[in-house]
Design an enzyme around this catalytic site. Sequence first.
Site, short mmCIF file in Angstrom:
data_model
loop_
_atom_site.label_atom_id
_atom_site.label_comp_id
_atom_site.label_asym_id
_atom_site.label_seq_id
_atom_site.Cartn_x
_atom_site.Cartn_y
_atom_site.Cartn_z
CG ASP A 243 -8.15 4.51 0.69
OD1 ASP A 243 -8.04 3.27 0.75
OD2 ASP A 243 -7.32 5.29 1.18
CD GLU B 171 -0.40 5.27 -4.05
OE1 GLU B 171 0.11 5.57 -2.96
OE2 GLU B 171 -1.17 4.31 -4.21
CG ASP C 115 -1.94 1.06 1.25
OD1 ASP C 115 -2.28 1.55 0.16
OD2 ASP C 115 -2.38 1.44 2.35
#
Length: 792
Positions: free
Chosen positions: A483, A409, A406
Amino acid sequence: MQDTSFAIHPGTKKQLVGENFKEVGRLKSYSVKDGVVSLITESGFASISIFNENIVRITMNPKQEPITKTSFAVIGTNEKITPDVTEEETELTIKTSKFMLKVAKDPLRISIFDKDGNVIVEEETKGMAYNETGEVVCFKKMEASDHFYGFGEKTGFLDKRGEKMEMWNTDVYAPHNPETDALYQSIPFFLTLRQGKAHGIFFDNTGRTHFDLRTEVDTYSFKAESGQLDYYVFAGPSLKDVLGQYTTLTGTMPLPPKWALGYHQSRYSYESEEEVRELANNFLEKKIPLDAIYLDIHYMNGYRVFTFDHDRFPTPKALIEDLKKAGIKIVPIVDPGVKEDPEYPTYQEGVRGNHFCKYIEGNIYFGDVWPGNSAFPDFTSTEARKWWGEKHKYYADLGIEGIWNDMNEPAIFNDTKTMDVKVIHENDGDPKTHRELHNLYGFFMGEATYEGMKKLLNGKRTFLLTRAGYAGVQRYASVWTGDNRSFWEHLQLALPMCMNLGMSGVAFCGPDVGGFAHDTSGELLIRWTQFGTFTPYFRNHSAINTLRQEPWSFGEDVEGLVKKYIEQRYVWLPHLYTLFREANQTGVPVMRPLVLEYPTDENTFNLSNQFMIGDNVIVAPIMTPTTSHRVVYLPEGNWINYWTEESLVGNKHHLVEAPIDILPIFIKEGTIIPHGSVKQSTATPEDEITYHVYLGEKSNASYRLYEDDGATFGYESGVTFEQEVTCEKDDKTITISVKESNGSYDPTWSKETFVIHHCDASVEVEINGDVIDKGNKIYNESNKTLKITIQR
Ligand code: GLC
């Protein structure tokens, strides 16, 4: 200020695509070497190479000869086919056995045709251009009949015509709405459908890119903020061909372990060992199937990756072992940020081993994430990836077989939401700024993690879930769509998003079932779980401070229905697994937009609220509250309602009933579908396969089932099982033949059942030449099905 009217202050007028761009101009000279046609123009350099029979690569660099090294997304072999080049006064013609390219000289325009002279992509009023800020752009003609698919993970409807899209991996906690553009994944690849034929373009640029299918009616463009133009054209001619060609270039998904296809339960966070054990026991006691439980950030000691908090989780190894015995795997989250703490071994190793991202001046880049001030591995370096991969020994030694990546990015808690673009990535001796390589960060973290775990598991398949990625991410990870929220609108959004991820090479994807942020409701959880039954990846996940959304959180009625659809997942697993194998071999996704199967039917072009599983099952979820019916579009052919056995004619919209316990499913006549049994988890071996035969008015149907051990890489060397079932009908007899072929795997089931739908009681059945005795046939008068079980 940006969320007041100041946002539309006259001073904020944006530059339109095409402004200040300068074309590369007239072709001055060309040369052919090693199969590459190099072009020198008035103000730029370009090249054309024939990558293979179906793929052309085009590059342009305004300053120097284009760099031909490919990005790490590309793993296909460049066959360097030497084309035939002829020159005339106004144009060059470049020919191969499949392609013809016309290069107009003044100004330079490149158009590509198939071998019969049909245009694939065309440059007309504008071609390739650049501007002084270092942007590069390419314009292509857009026909009135063009429809666009792919583009990875995007909000909005299925067909991207009329959209403007940005690729810049971004952590978007809120909102995900139609104008939320850059999300966690950047996959700069799309397919164009034109009058039933398709081609594709992959714009291989790892910095910020933009696609504009809106500003001009007859032209679209793709542009990059940094780097050079470097794109591939895939010739098609079908959508499936383009997917095959794109995944030849960027790879297909390896087969995941079968447990990764089961139902998964997650929460930010299950905070203690006790809570996890209780959760698992609840599933076991309530006999709700479950294959994995996720550990979110609270399992760690102060959010330090490669640690457990031993107050909360005193005996992680025992926990993992005990749950594994019960058929449940533990998947821990691993984020890239390494806490700045000189007494923390991972941080020490990263600093001493020179593994962290740095500025050009040599100082480490720090950013604020869950653990506070953190350093970030430079995954562009092979050495750093190896180090990171090997660090997973910590998890593998505890018995862990799957990892959840997670915040890759990378997400950083600052105004830009990410790493300083001035950071320099080592990139194995070819240093580049973060601005140029941003979209590759999560992809490389995935590579490091997947390859590391694969090695550590010694021949067992590993499972990786990732939030961020770039083209080719499918080689390493399954993708969840980040999300989302517990809104009905986000359930609706998930369909086209997952369908387009599938059309971008990412067959293994799914949203957080029930919605991550915001509070879900019992009704939404039921409807979302119904959809989840058929998303390639099926995980219920919810955020801290939201209502609990485990299957039993809304009382017994809701629990019963959620359980029913989790069970359905296991019933459909043999079909899903066969489709996973197809995706692994061909790049064609498991979950498909109808347009992929019916590319000439205009009703499918932008059909965003229903989808297909394989080529003959349509799923049409209910995605609004207190709704017990919906419109379903059925393409040509006859279709059978899975629940009621009702026959429906295709090429028509139907109003279908869907009370809360029903997820509308339709099977095309002339189809066989394999079903497995309801089980606690995939760890329970399958003991019976049931083939449902839907002939309807058709006289034959067939199915090729795929199976293997679901756990090792044996499938790569032929430890597989395939079973071809064909069924033919004449006036009085149904003839079934079952042939096993291909491979050395012996499946676990001993019984094979055939359920023939829409069948007369008097029909004779022959299986592999044996006429079935009356006593071995069970006829159900109420739904007109005939059931026969044989021993394998
Ligand atoms: C991010 C993830 C989410 C996770 C949370 C805490 O928001 O997208 O899935 O639960 O971080 O780790």
